[in-house]
Design a protein around this motif. Structure first.
Motif, PDB file in Angstrom:
ATOM      1  N   GLY A 130      60.136  26.965  40.287  1.00  0.00           N
ATOM      2  CA  GLY A 130      58.881  27.027  39.564  1.00  0.00           C
ATOM      3  C   GLY A 130      57.943  28.008  40.232  1.00  0.00           C
ATOM      4  N   ASN A 131      57.702  29.154  39.621  1.00  0.00           N
ATOM      5  CA  ASN A 131      56.894  30.202  40.219  1.00  0.00           C
ATOM      6  C   ASN A 131      55.418  29.919  39.972  1.00  0.00           C
ATOM      7  OD1 ASN A 131      56.095  32.542  41.439  1.00  0.00           O
ATOM      8  ND2 ASN A 131      56.470  33.830  39.634  1.00  0.00           N
ATOM      9  N   VAL A 132      54.867  28.996  40.743  1.00  0.00           N
ATOM     10  CA  VAL A 132      53.472  28.597  40.579  1.00  0.00           C
ATOM     11  C   VAL A 132      52.800  28.534  41.936  1.00  0.00           C
ATOM     12  CG1 VAL A 132      53.753  27.348  38.414  1.00  0.00           C
ATOM     13  CG2 VAL A 132      54.260  26.194  40.556  1.00  0.00           C
ATOM     14  N   ASP A 133      51.472  28.627  41.944  1.00  0.00           N
ATOM     15  CA  ASP A 133      50.724  28.647  43.185  1.00  0.00           C
ATOM     16  C   ASP A 133      50.121  27.279  43.476  1.00  0.00           C
ATOM     17  OD1 ASP A 133      51.090  31.419  43.824  1.00  0.00           O
ATOM     18  OD2 ASP A 133      49.767  31.876  42.139  1.00  0.00           O
ATOM     19  N   LEU A 134      49.273  27.253  44.492  1.00  0.00           N
ATOM     20  CA  LEU A 134      48.558  26.054  44.908  1.00  0.00           C
ATOM     21  C   LEU A 134      49.478  24.976  45.462  1.00  0.00           C
ATOM     22  CD1 LEU A 134      45.860  25.828  42.109  1.00  0.00           C
ATOM     23  CD2 LEU A 134      45.673  26.883  44.368  1.00  0.00           C
ATOM     24  N   PHE A 135      50.574  25.386  46.094  1.00  0.00           N
ATOM     25  CA  PHE A 135      51.399  24.452  46.838  1.00  0.00           C
ATOM     26  C   PHE A 135      50.992  24.532  48.302  1.00  0.00           C
ATOM     27  CE2 PHE A 135      53.715  28.448  46.472  1.00  0.00           C
ATOM     28  CZ  PHE A 135      54.015  28.737  47.782  1.00  0.00           C
ATOM     29  N   GLY A 136      51.475  23.635  49.099  1.00  0.00           N
ATOM     30  CA  GLY A 136      51.119  23.666  50.514  1.00  0.00           C
ATOM     31  C   GLY A 136      52.075  22.847  51.341  1.00  0.00           C
TER      32      GLY A 136
END
Length: 315
Positions: A130-136
């Motif tokens: 899943g090419n999405v941001d806001l992970f950590g």
């Protein structure tokens, strides 16, 4: 050269790096491969009878897990045991991210009003779907409100903010994106080192947090003769510093009511997946306490001890 993973000899060499080193916590995740992390209670420096616990927020019956995986290696840094693997599956599509935590309570804390607190651990990102941001992903010091999304302070190997760069948090500040341009989300192993100052000071005293992310090449460039803070400043893949003057009721204090908390976060996007490996956790009140080669005063003969340790590893 890959790190050795021998249960006895390597652990001895770790402490040969600096005579008199006094780590607060050491955790090699030397547990049965593929076992659940929850309930594991090895390592040293943890509260008596306290084991790693596993918790989730927002996963809504997903298949997120915390398990024991094969150990990470990093250049010739001595390593033992296995590693902790957090697999975070997002089952929601709005509202909040999905968070997986493993946490454990320490037995000892820094004393005084101007203490420095150092941590280090190995980190590797695994599968990303899943090419999405806001992970950590990273290590925090937290209280009983571990899964709420807030924490006292910590360092992140990677955090989203549209750039996949790590960050450092002091007090209850938001995730900070690193100023460096290098991303750690490439399935290589990195050494994360963090320093926090004034961890038990009053809430009106400024606190500083700094982290350095080192690749194997970075580490190899500065390890000879021992690593200094100045060398960390000059040679790294990422670094970030944050200074905060706390005004909230929860200052950057550290007590035995707090937890070491490894956290993996996946954003609120349905069917997104992320996995993170953590290994070789050390903490202490100085750089010399966290199991890395550091310079010895010549009068103590530490350089000779370090050289002998290196020759034995090569042998």
């Amino acid at each position: 050269m890959q790190g050795c993973r021998l249960a006895v000899s390597c652990s001895v060499l770790i402490f040969a790096f600096r005579a008199g080193a006094s780590p607060m916590v050491v955790e090699h995740f030397d547990y049965t491969l593929n076992a659940a992390i929850a309930g594991q209670s090895g390592g040293s420096g943890f509260f008596a009878g306290n084991a790693w616990s596993y918790s989730e927020l927002g996963t809504n019956g997903s298949t997120s897990t915390g398990t024991i995986a094969a150990g990470l290696t990093f250049s010739d840094l001595p390593v033992t045991g296995n590693s902790a693997l957090l697999s975070v599956v997002s089952s929601s599509s709005a509202g909040f991210g999905d968070t997986v935590n493993i946490r454990r309570r320490p037995a000892a804390v820094p004393n005084g009003t101007s203490d420095a607190f150092w941590t280090r651990y190995l980190f590797r990102e695994g599968t990303n779907r899943g090419n999405v941001d806001l992970f950590g992903a990273g290590l925090t010091i937290d209280d009983v409100e571990t899964v709420s999304g807030y924490h006292k302070f910590g360092s992140w190997a990677i955090s989203g903010n549209a750039n996949d760069h790590g960050g450092v948090n002091v007090d209850s500040s938001i995730l900070a994106a690193a100023s460096a341009t290098n991303s750690l989300s490439d399935s290589n192993t990195y050494l994360l080192i963090a320093k926090f100052t004034n961890v038990n000071a009053a809430s009106t005293v400024a606190r500083v947090g700094t982290f350095w992310a080192l690749s194997e090449a970075d580490y190899n460039a500065i390890k000879s003769g021992g690593i200094t803070e100045a060398e960390l400043d000059s040679t790294h893949s990422q670094t970030q510093t944050e200074t905060v003057l706390p005004t909230v009721p929860q200052p950057l204090n550290f007590s035995t009511s707090d937890f070491y908390d490894f956290r993996g976060i996946r954003p609120a996007v349905a069917n997104a997946f992320e996995s993170y490996y953590f290994d070789e956790l050390y903490s202490g009140t100085s750089l010399a306490d966290i199991g890395l080669p550091v310079p010895e005063p010549a009068s103590v003969g530490g350089a000779g001890i370090f050289a002998i340790a290196r020759r034995r590893r090569r042998a």
